[in-house]
Scaffold this active site. Structure first.
Site: not given
Ligand SMILES: Cc1cc2nc3c(=O)[nH]c(=O)nc-3n(C[C@H](O)[C@H](O)[C@H](O)COP(=O)(O)OP(=O)(O)OC[C@H]3O[C@@H](n4cnc5c(N)ncnc54)[C@H](O)[C@@H]3O)c2cc1C
Length: 459
Positions: A44, A110
């Site tokens: 973020c 993921t």
């Molecule tokens: C520029 C930007 C700004 C943002 N700003 C905000 C904000 O201000 N507020 C907010 O609430 N949200 C924000 N978000 C959204 C937030 O970053 C996501 O909602 C959050 O990262 C989701 O977390 P997650 O753990 O579900 O998934 P992710 O962050 O997508 O992490 C998933 C991880 O799993 C790994 N993975 C996937 N498949 C496999 C596999 N088969 N084997 C091994 N590893 C794997 C990926 O490589 C990744 O590292 C922003 C996103 C971006 C890109």
């Protein structure tokens, strides 16, 4: 024997799941597998790295205290296959070797994948998407030369807005192209989108809403972007293009495992974050959630819900109990110059649901006008006509936007009405607040509107 909890993905959801599993079962073996070459980063904050508010990408990359917590992290590793009958999975490790491990409980975290529309020219040099720290670094490098003056951001939602305001702060000529007729489509009201548009235009950002990107033009590097609405095409010069075209739940592995998906093509989970397969949990951007306000299935795609869901998945996987009720869709978009936040639904969304509502908007000082630096905040709130139940609010201002969005989020999750808000024991001191908070003023305005409407209906 100690149980083995394996977590796939070390984003906000995976980290939270690992921490909660460790705290809930001190003896469990907790293993996390993730593709990144570093422990973690703060997605973020990437717009602030691009704009120079944070000095470099290293500021947002961090080492985790996993060793101290006895959590095993396999970095630069990719899980290719899960056999849910044998409860084992195979992953390619950081040396590209295939490893097989078993699990007692598995948590899928993921995340999401960047959605890149099939625009011709999307693979040209200096065309970027933004998901990982490397992307922020690459964009920062590309824009750091004086030759990179004109930047086109494709997509006018949260990330597009945050990145564009950071780039305009650097003195770049920034254009946002959004295919829908308004900024942040399907997220905020038309009227708030109009206010944001005006504020961004005041910063010098050009906005083309209701325009499709037809082609990204260049030889090796991008030179131009061709955009158009029906019958009218336009070419904009571009030295750098950022694709802020959204993300989709990453369900690649879940789909191969045969996990049940929701109609939104995300992993379906219950309140305990259990999937359709025994001993398999999921959390974060890869799952669909219950929208507490509309009672419909929705996608949160935000770090806050991901962390809360990860905690619940980790606790349950470890054998304790916790539930996740869903989301009220609260979020905030930050620019250097103003903040916009929302919780719940807009009047347009309520109309689509066939709910009769009353709304009101006020602009009021946050602290008394006689105090130095008193700033105003604008809140538009909507409530149900019949009982005054709060359904949502949109907030814009330079300060305290998050606080007001949070009041509304709490009101939505606890089912408060505008009448309840009149008697909440908000604290007061001139240095920090008004005696009557803006949120109470807007609730009061709605109460008067409801009462007038009901009186008119009686006549
Ligand atoms: C520029 C930007 C700004 C943002 N700003 C905000 C904000 O201000 N507020 C907010 O609430 N949200 C924000 N978000 C959204 C937030 O970053 C996501 O909602 C959050 O990262 C989701 O977390 P997650 O753990 O579900 O998934 P992710 O962050 O997508 O992490 C998933 C991880 O799993 C790994 N993975 C996937 N498949 C496999 C596999 N088969 N084997 C091994 N590893 C794997 C990926 O490589 C990744 O590292 C922003 C996103 C971006 C890109």
């Amino acid at each position: 024997m100690a149980q083995k909890i394996v977590i796939i993905g070390n984003g906000p959801a995976g980290m939270s799941a690992a921490g909660a599993a460790r705290l809930s079962d001190r003896t469990a073996e907790v293993i996390v597998i993730d593709t990144k070459e570093y422990d973690t980063f703060h997605p973020c904050a990437m717009p602030f790295v691009i704009g120079g508010y944070l000095p470099s990408v290293d500021t947002i990359i961090e080492k985790l205290a996993y060793e101290r917590s006895k959590i095993q992290l396999h970095k630069q590793s990719f899980v290719e296959h899960v056999d849910t009958n044998k409860k084992e999975l195979q992953f390619k490790d950081d040396e590209n070797k295939l490893q097989t491990i078993t699990y007692d409980k598995l948590i899928l975290c993921t995340g999401s994948k960047v959605f890149v529309p099939p625009i011709p020219g999307k693979d040209l040099e200096n065309v970027f998407s933004l998901k990982f720290a490397e992307d922020a670094e690459a964009i920062k490098k590309a824009i750091s030369t004086s030759l990179a003056r004109k930047i086109v951001i494709i997509g006018g939602s949260a990330i597009g807005i945050e990145v564009s305001s950071e780039l305009s702060h650097l003195g770049k000529e920034v254009t946002i192209v959004e295919m829908e007729p308004q900024l942040m489509p399907f997220k905020i009201s038309k009227s708030l989108a109009g206010t944001i548009k005006t504020k961004l235009e005041e910063l010098g950002i050009i906005i083309h809403a209701g325009m499709m990107v037809k082609e990204i033009i260049g030889e090796e590097k991008v030179k131009k972007v061709c955009i158009g609405s029906e019958g009218a095409e336009q070419v904009i010069e571009a030295d750098v293009v950022v694709l802020a075209t959204g993300v989709r739940p990453n369900i690649d592995l879940a789909e191969k495992m045969g996990v049940k998906l929701s109609k939104l093509r995300a992993i379906e989970v219950n309140e305990k974050m259990e999937t359709s397969i025994r001993a398999v949990y999921a959390a974060g951007d890869c799952v669909s959630v219950n929208d507490i306000v509309t009672k419909k299935t929705s996608l949160a795609l935000l770090a806050g819900p991901a962390v809360r869901q990860g905690r619940v998945a980790g606790i349950n996987a470890a054998g304790q109990e916790a539930t996740y009720p869903g989301s009220v869709n609260s979020f905030i978009v930050s620019s250097r110059f103003f903040f916009v936040g929302i919780a719940g639904i807009t009047s347009e969304q309520a109309d689509e649901l066939g709910v009769e509502t009353v709304s009101s908007s006020i602009t009021a000082p946050i602290i008394p006008h006689y105090m130095p630096d008193s700033k105003e905040i604008t809140i538009r709130m909507i409530a149900q006509l019949d009982d005054g139940k709060i359904l949502g609010a949109e907030v814009i201002g330079e300060e305290k936007v998050e606080a007001n969005v949070n009041y509304v989020a709490m009101a939505l999750q606890t089912g408060l009405t505008v009448y309840d808000l009149m008697n909440i024991d908000f604290c007061y001191a001139p240095a920090v607040s008004e005696t009557i908070y803006p949120i109470v003023k807007v609730a009061d305005a709605i109460i008067r509107k409801i009462s007038r409407k009901k009186q008119r209906a009686k006549k």
